[in-house]
Design an enzyme around this catalytic site. Structure first.
Site, mmCIF file in Angstrom:
data_model
loop_
_atom_site.group_PDB
_atom_site.id
_atom_site.type_symbol
_atom_site.label_atom_id
_atom_site.label_comp_id
_atom_site.label_asym_id
_atom_site.label_seq_id
_atom_site.Cartn_x
_atom_site.Cartn_y
_atom_site.Cartn_z
ATOM 1 N N GLU A 2 -15.002 -15.966 33.012
ATOM 2 C CA GLU A 2 -16.075 -15.487 31.922
ATOM 3 C C GLU A 2 -16.095 -16.364 30.617
ATOM 4 O O GLU A 2 -14.866 -16.126 30.306
ATOM 5 C CB GLU A 2 -16.228 -13.959 31.674
ATOM 6 N N LEU A 3 -16.785 -17.274 30.043
ATOM 7 C CA LEU A 3 -16.391 -17.942 29.087
ATOM 8 C C LEU A 3 -17.344 -17.661 27.931
ATOM 9 O O LEU A 3 -17.646 -18.747 27.006
ATOM 10 C CB LEU A 3 -16.760 -19.529 29.599
ATOM 11 N N ARG A 30 -21.629 -3.510 17.726
ATOM 12 C CA ARG A 30 -20.186 -3.126 18.603
ATOM 13 C C ARG A 30 -19.097 -3.860 18.524
ATOM 14 O O ARG A 30 -19.224 -5.106 18.589
ATOM 15 C CB ARG A 30 -20.604 -2.859 19.806
ATOM 16 N N CYS A 36 -18.046 -10.781 24.032
ATOM 17 C CA CYS A 36 -18.801 -11.891 24.638
ATOM 18 C C CYS A 36 -20.377 -11.506 24.936
ATOM 19 O O CYS A 36 -21.105 -12.436 24.999
ATOM 20 C CB CYS A 36 -18.077 -12.329 25.829
ATOM 21 N N GLU A 133 -21.903 -19.267 19.104
ATOM 22 C CA GLU A 133 -21.418 -17.965 19.229
ATOM 23 C C GLU A 133 -20.807 -17.574 18.103
ATOM 24 O O GLU A 133 -19.804 -18.012 17.483
ATOM 25 C CB GLU A 133 -20.598 -17.690 20.372
ATOM 26 N N SER A 193 -22.607 -3.702 30.381
ATOM 27 C CA SER A 193 -21.437 -3.337 31.211
ATOM 28 C C SER A 193 -21.393 -2.368 32.040
ATOM 29 O O SER A 193 -21.644 -1.011 31.286
ATOM 30 C CB SER A 193 -20.043 -3.340 30.117
#
Length: 228
Positions: A2-3, A30, A36, A133, A193
């Site tokens: 995961e990037l 959070r 990510c 990001e 998640s």
């Protein structure tokens, strides 16, 4: 693998605004925005933007920054000085290009790598904060007029880990979720998640999945037997 991502948070005109605010605070703040899956860009329908911004401003201003061991603290420090400087640079770039800081916008003086929880409005399309990001407690807000525009804005990045969508219209929810170029969608919720679900993205947000049956497949080898 995961990037990371550049997650859009889309609020349509028929959304439950109170629920959207709860989800926005969860998805953005959070872990101080250092996740990510953090919401990175808020695209809000122009008819509810004023209400959304006003309520999010209140919630953002109420966040207390400090050491996590102190009672009442809800936002901790950034990971290091380099990251704090990068967040400050992204905010300054947006303001220089015309964005308006409604709440926060500055480094907090004193020990520790703290940055004010920040809400930016009138963010121009060329602001770096929309394309990079953030990994910090900064929420940049833009507006849209039509569903197609919202989808185009949300997909306007090389990344595709997760997106968040708020609407009461089930048909729209399914239509937009299908059109979004992300591996995951949080529909009317600010966290995705779940150990029982496949976690991962598309485009430049990585390969493969963790969690769920798809995650187990990553640890297996497929054998092909050709028989004459």
């Amino acid at each position: 693998m995961e990037l990371g991502g550049n997650a859009p948070f889309v609020v349509f005109e028929d959304a439950d605004i109170e629920a959207a605010i709860d989800g926005a605070v969860l998805a953005k703040m959070r872990n101080g925005g250092q996740a990510c899956t953090s919401a990175n860009r808020f695209h809000v329908h122009e008819s509810v933007a004023e209400e959304f911004i006003a309520e999010l401003a209140k919630r953002t201003a109420d966040l207390r920054v400090g050491c996590g061991s102190q009672s009442g603290v809800t936002i901790g420090p950034l990971i290091d000085a380099r990251q704090r400087a990068r967040v400050a640079e992204l905010v300054s770039d947006a303001i220089e290009r015309g964005a308006r800081p409604v709440v926060g916008g500055s480094v907090i003086d004193g020990p520790g790598y703290f940055f004010q929880p920040t809400l930016l409005t009138s963010v121009p399309e060329d602001a770096r904060v929309l394309s990079e990001e953030i990994f910090g407690p900064v929420a940049p807000v833009t507006t849209f007029a039509a569903e197609e525009e919202a989808i185009e804005l949300a997909n306007g990045t090389d990344f595709g880990l997760v997106a968040y969508v708020y609407t009461r219209d089930l048909a729209r929810a399914l239509r937009v979720s299908d059109a979004l170029e992300t591996g995951m969608v949080g529909l009317n919720q600010g966290i995705v998640s779940n150990a029982g679900a496949p976690f991962g993205g598309i485009k430049q947000s990585g390969l493969g999945r963790e969690g769920g049956a798809e995650g187990l497949s990553e640890y297996l080898e497929t054998k092909y037997l050709a028989v004459a």
